[in-house]
Design a protein around this motif. Sequence first.
Motif, mmCIF file in Angstrom:
data_model
loop_
_atom_site.group_PDB
_atom_site.id
_atom_site.type_symbol
_atom_site.label_atom_id
_atom_site.label_comp_id
_atom_site.label_asym_id
_atom_site.label_seq_id
_atom_site.Cartn_x
_atom_site.Cartn_y
_atom_site.Cartn_z
ATOM 1 N N SER A 14 -12.200 4.090 -16.631
ATOM 2 C CA SER A 14 -11.727 3.960 -15.250
ATOM 3 C C SER A 14 -10.322 4.535 -15.108
ATOM 4 O O SER A 14 -9.606 4.753 -16.087
ATOM 5 N N ARG A 15 -9.931 4.777 -13.875
ATOM 6 C CA ARG A 15 -8.604 5.317 -13.619
ATOM 7 C C ARG A 15 -8.104 4.813 -12.282
ATOM 8 O O ARG A 15 -8.865 4.420 -11.426
ATOM 9 N N LYS A 16 -6.769 4.814 -12.143
ATOM 10 C CA LYS A 16 -6.189 4.389 -10.880
ATOM 11 C C LYS A 16 -5.047 5.331 -10.516
ATOM 12 O O LYS A 16 -4.105 5.513 -11.283
ATOM 13 N N ALA A 17 -5.168 5.942 -9.346
ATOM 14 C CA ALA A 17 -4.161 6.895 -8.901
ATOM 15 C C ALA A 17 -3.054 6.180 -8.134
ATOM 16 O O ALA A 17 -3.262 5.093 -7.585
ATOM 17 N N PHE A 18 -1.881 6.803 -8.121
ATOM 18 C CA PHE A 18 -0.779 6.231 -7.332
ATOM 19 C C PHE A 18 0.122 7.347 -6.844
ATOM 20 O O PHE A 18 0.133 8.455 -7.391
ATOM 21 N N GLU A 19 0.883 7.036 -5.822
ATOM 22 C CA GLU A 19 1.938 7.918 -5.313
ATOM 23 C C GLU A 19 3.080 7.008 -4.929
ATOM 24 O O GLU A 19 2.840 5.949 -4.362
ATOM 25 N N CYS A 20 4.293 7.396 -5.240
ATOM 26 C CA CYS A 20 5.416 6.556 -4.819
ATOM 27 C C CYS A 20 6.696 7.368 -4.725
ATOM 28 O O CYS A 20 6.805 8.462 -5.277
ATOM 29 N N GLN A 21 7.641 6.821 -4.010
ATOM 30 C CA GLN A 21 8.969 7.401 -3.948
ATOM 31 C C GLN A 21 9.840 6.641 -4.936
ATOM 32 O O GLN A 21 9.625 5.465 -5.176
ATOM 33 N N LEU A 22 10.803 7.335 -5.484
ATOM 34 C CA LEU A 22 11.696 6.678 -6.440
ATOM 35 C C LEU A 22 13.004 6.321 -5.751
ATOM 36 O O LEU A 22 13.409 6.970 -4.781
ATOM 37 N N ASP A 23 13.645 5.304 -6.267
ATOM 38 C CA ASP A 23 14.868 4.798 -5.663
ATOM 39 C C ASP A 23 16.082 5.536 -6.251
ATOM 40 O O ASP A 23 16.428 5.336 -7.410
ATOM 41 N N THR A 24 16.716 6.368 -5.442
ATOM 42 C CA THR A 24 17.824 7.171 -5.964
ATOM 43 C C THR A 24 19.019 6.319 -6.371
ATOM 44 O O THR A 24 19.836 6.738 -7.167
ATOM 45 N N GLU A 25 19.126 5.106 -5.832
ATOM 46 C CA GLU A 25 20.234 4.228 -6.224
ATOM 47 C C GLU A 25 20.164 3.902 -7.710
ATOM 48 O O GLU A 25 21.167 3.614 -8.345
ATOM 49 N N LEU A 26 18.948 3.941 -8.245
ATOM 50 C CA LEU A 26 18.760 3.608 -9.653
ATOM 51 C C LEU A 26 18.731 4.867 -10.511
ATOM 52 O O LEU A 26 18.443 4.828 -11.691
ATOM 53 N N MET A 27 19.002 6.016 -9.892
ATOM 54 C CA MET A 27 18.908 7.280 -10.622
ATOM 55 C C MET A 27 20.247 7.991 -10.606
ATOM 56 O O MET A 27 20.337 9.189 -10.375
ATOM 57 N N ASP A 28 21.279 7.235 -10.853
ATOM 58 C CA ASP A 28 22.635 7.748 -10.806
ATOM 59 C C ASP A 28 22.927 8.583 -12.055
ATOM 60 O O ASP A 28 22.774 8.102 -13.169
ATOM 61 N N PHE A 29 23.332 9.822 -11.853
ATOM 62 C CA PHE A 29 23.658 10.679 -12.990
ATOM 63 C C PHE A 29 24.906 11.469 -12.605
ATOM 64 O O PHE A 29 24.970 12.016 -11.509
ATOM 65 N N PRO A 30 25.912 11.528 -13.488
ATOM 66 C CA PRO A 30 27.222 12.076 -13.097
ATOM 67 C C PRO A 30 27.167 13.448 -12.427
ATOM 68 O O PRO A 30 27.899 13.679 -11.474
ATOM 69 N N SER A 31 26.326 14.364 -12.921
ATOM 70 C CA SER A 31 26.336 15.722 -12.377
ATOM 71 C C SER A 31 25.433 15.899 -11.163
ATOM 72 O O SER A 31 25.341 16.978 -10.613
ATOM 73 N N GLU A 33 25.002 15.283 -7.480
ATOM 74 C CA GLU A 33 25.809 14.927 -6.317
ATOM 75 C C GLU A 33 24.990 14.078 -5.343
ATOM 76 O O GLU A 33 25.431 13.029 -4.892
ATOM 77 N N SER A 34 23.794 14.554 -5.050
ATOM 78 C CA SER A 34 22.926 13.824 -4.131
ATOM 79 C C SER A 34 21.491 14.327 -4.268
ATOM 80 O O SER A 34 21.239 15.366 -4.882
ATOM 81 N N PHE A 35 20.589 13.579 -3.692
ATOM 82 C CA PHE A 35 19.192 14.006 -3.637
ATOM 83 C C PHE A 35 18.921 14.445 -2.208
ATOM 84 O O PHE A 35 19.275 13.733 -1.266
ATOM 85 N N LYS A 36 18.311 15.613 -2.037
ATOM 86 C CA LYS A 36 18.067 16.110 -0.683
ATOM 87 C C LYS A 36 16.986 15.297 0.017
ATOM 88 O O LYS A 36 16.954 15.188 1.225
ATOM 89 N N SER A 37 16.079 14.753 -0.782
ATOM 90 C CA SER A 37 15.090 13.821 -0.246
ATOM 91 C C SER A 37 14.730 12.889 -1.391
ATOM 92 O O SER A 37 15.040 13.185 -2.540
ATOM 93 N N ALA A 38 14.084 11.789 -1.086
ATOM 94 C CA ALA A 38 13.761 10.838 -2.145
ATOM 95 C C ALA A 38 12.821 11.491 -3.154
ATOM 96 O O ALA A 38 11.828 12.099 -2.766
ATOM 97 N N PRO A 39 13.139 11.406 -4.446
ATOM 98 C CA PRO A 39 12.237 11.949 -5.464
ATOM 99 C C PRO A 39 10.858 11.302 -5.319
ATOM 100 O O PRO A 39 10.741 10.116 -5.002
ATOM 101 N N TYR A 40 9.858 12.109 -5.566
ATOM 102 C CA TYR A 40 8.503 11.711 -5.284
ATOM 103 C C TYR A 40 7.676 11.788 -6.565
ATOM 104 O O TYR A 40 7.819 12.722 -7.345
ATOM 105 N N ALA A 41 6.863 10.786 -6.795
ATOM 106 C CA ALA A 41 6.042 10.788 -8.003
ATOM 107 C C ALA A 41 4.586 10.571 -7.637
ATOM 108 O O ALA A 41 4.261 9.843 -6.697
ATOM 109 N N LYS A 42 3.716 11.221 -8.421
ATOM 110 C CA LYS A 42 2.294 11.169 -8.155
ATOM 111 C C LYS A 42 1.608 11.171 -9.505
ATOM 112 O O LYS A 42 2.010 11.908 -10.403
ATOM 113 N N GLY A 43 0.614 10.343 -9.677
ATOM 114 C CA GLY A 43 -0.045 10.346 -10.974
ATOM 115 C C GLY A 43 -1.171 9.352 -11.034
ATOM 116 O O GLY A 43 -1.693 8.903 -10.001
#
Length: 165
Positions: A14-31, A33-43
């Motif tokens: 069996s399998r289960k598909a999903f799609e979600c947006q990621l929370d940029t507040e939790l994806m802080d990386f020094p270099s 500057e910003s995300f142009k839109s919320a990162p998107y994941a599908k799988g």
Amino acid sequence: MWLDLINIIEMPGSRKAFECQLDTELMDFPSVESFKSAPYAKGEVVNTAGLLTLKAEIEADMVCTCDRCGKQFESVKVQEVELTLADNPEDDENPDIYVIEGNGIDVSEILETAFLLDMETKFLCTEDCKGLCEHCGKDLNEGPCDCRKPVDPRLAVLGQLLDIE
Ligand SMILES: [Zn+2]
Ligand SMILES: [Zn+2]
């Protein structure tokens, strides 16, 4: 995003598909500057003969700062993630295994972490960015500056000798 796996955990094939947006507040990386839109994941999570695998593709549209010249540039990062989901806490040390507790996973949290772990250590506007002159600060991508190249001390001595003659 919580993904309930109760229907596939005991169902090989069996399998289960999903799609979600990621929370940029939790994806802080020094270099980054910003995300142009919320990162998107599908799988999907797939049960292969009782073994659960999480497969996903993350797409992030970012504005980054070049580590050499400080200029901002846009970068689209597409990342493939593949993790084994296991319920044995002893697998916790293995980066390719995510230990599940209960009957589901927080799929966005897993992917936010995977995204940060995969971040390149150098952010460059172009692969051969020349950076800034360490003396005058000029952007060397726009052309050479007027600073004299530091002369090898041995050659400097030779130069003085030649000057005397
Ligand atoms: Zn640069
Ligand atoms: Zn210079």
